[in-house]
Write a protein that holds these residues in place. Structure first.
Motif, short mmCIF file in Angstrom:
data_model
loop_
_atom_site.label_atom_id
_atom_site.label_comp_id
_atom_site.label_asym_id
_atom_site.label_seq_id
_atom_site.Cartn_x
_atom_site.Cartn_y
_atom_site.Cartn_z
N ILE A 22 0.79 -1.05 -0.11
CA ILE A 22 -0.14 0.02 0.09
C ILE A 22 0.99 1.22 0.06
O ILE A 22 0.76 2.31 -0.78
N ARG A 23 1.74 1.28 0.94
CA ARG A 23 2.79 2.30 1.01
C ARG A 23 3.54 2.79 -0.04
O ARG A 23 4.09 3.80 -0.50
N GLY A 32 2.18 2.30 -3.21
CA GLY A 32 1.31 2.85 -4.11
C GLY A 32 0.45 1.67 -4.88
O GLY A 32 0.04 2.14 -5.97
N LYS A 33 0.63 0.64 -4.30
CA LYS A 33 0.01 -0.62 -5.17
C LYS A 33 -1.37 -0.70 -4.62
O LYS A 33 -1.50 -1.00 -3.55
N HIS A 34 -2.22 -1.27 -5.52
CA HIS A 34 -3.53 -2.03 -5.19
C HIS A 34 -3.06 -3.33 -4.44
O HIS A 34 -1.98 -3.79 -5.00
N GLU A 79 -4.91 2.90 5.66
CA GLU A 79 -3.56 3.23 4.78
C GLU A 79 -3.97 3.28 3.44
O GLU A 79 -3.57 4.11 2.46
N ALA A 80 -5.04 2.19 2.91
CA ALA A 80 -5.45 2.11 1.36
C ALA A 80 -5.91 3.53 1.22
O ALA A 80 -5.65 3.96 0.13
N LYS A 122 -5.76 6.53 2.67
CA LYS A 122 -4.86 7.58 2.46
C LYS A 122 -3.85 7.56 1.23
O LYS A 122 -3.55 8.58 0.83
N HIS A 123 -3.58 6.33 0.72
CA HIS A 123 -2.66 5.98 -0.51
C HIS A 123 -3.47 6.18 -1.62
O HIS A 123 -3.09 5.61 -2.86
N ASN A 124 -4.83 6.24 -1.58
CA ASN A 124 -5.50 6.06 -2.83
C ASN A 124 -5.64 4.75 -3.61
O ASN A 124 -5.43 4.87 -4.90
N VAL A 125 -5.72 3.63 -2.76
CA VAL A 125 -5.46 2.23 -3.56
C VAL A 125 -6.59 1.39 -2.96
O VAL A 125 -7.06 1.88 -2.18
#
Length: 140
Positions: A86-87, A89-91, A111-112, A114-117
Motif C-alpha cells: 500500500i505504501r 502505491g500498489k492496489h 492506509e489504503a 490515505k494512499h488512494n489504493v
C-alpha cells in the motif's frame, strides 16, 4: 479497457490458480513474481511463464509496470506485506486471512484510503454465481 498488471509476493502452491484466474479474466496480466529466494522466484516464473522474477520484495514493489500486488505469503506476513505494498502505491489483493486482528484490518483500510489504493481479501466465494443466487433469494 486497460489491463491490470499484477505482481505476486510468494511462490506458494495457490499462486498457479491465481495466475490462471487472471489469465482467464482477460483483463489482467501477471508480469512479476517475487520470493525471498531469487532462484525460487525464477523457477516459478519459468513454470508459469511470468516475465519478471524478483528476490527482494521492495524491488518488485518499486516496479512501475505493476499496479496490483497479490499477497500469498505465510499468514503472519499478510499484514506487514500488505502495508508495504500500500505504501508503495500498489492496489492489493491479500490471501486469507486478511489480517490477524481488527486493529490491523482497520489500519490497512485506513492506509489504503490515505494512499488512494484498493485493498481486498482474496475471497472467491463472494464472486461465485451461487452466491449471487442466494443473495437474490434472500432479497426476495
Amino acid at each position: 479497457m486497460k489491463k491490470l498488471t499484477y505482481g505476486i509476493l510468494s511462490t506458494a502452491s495457490i499462486v498457479a490458480r491465481f495466475v490462471q484466474g487472471v489469465r482467464d479474466s482477460r483483463y489482467g496480466e501477471v508480469v512479476a513474481i517475487c520470493s525471498r529466494d531469487l532462484n525460487k522466484a525464477q523457477e516459478k516464473a519459468n513454470e508459469l511463464k511470468i516475465e519478471k522474477a524478483y528476490g527482494d520484495y521492495t524491488q518488485m514493489l518499486n516496479d512501475n509496470d505493476i499496479n496490483v500486488i497479490y499477497i500469498a505469503t505465510p499468514n503472519a506476513l499478510h499484514y506487514p506485506n500488505a502495508l508495504q505494498a500500500i505504501r508503495a502505491g500498489k492496489h492489493v489483493v491479500v490471501e486469507k486471512p486478511f489480517a490477524f486482528t481488527k486493529a490491523q484490518a482497520i489500519h490497512l483500510f485506513d492506509e489504503a484510503q490515505k494512499h488512494n489504493v484498493f485493498i481486498m481479501e482474496a475471497q472467491k466465494i463472494v464472486f461465485l454465481p451461487i452466491t449471487n443466487h442466494i443473495k437474490q433469494i434472500i432479497q426476495e
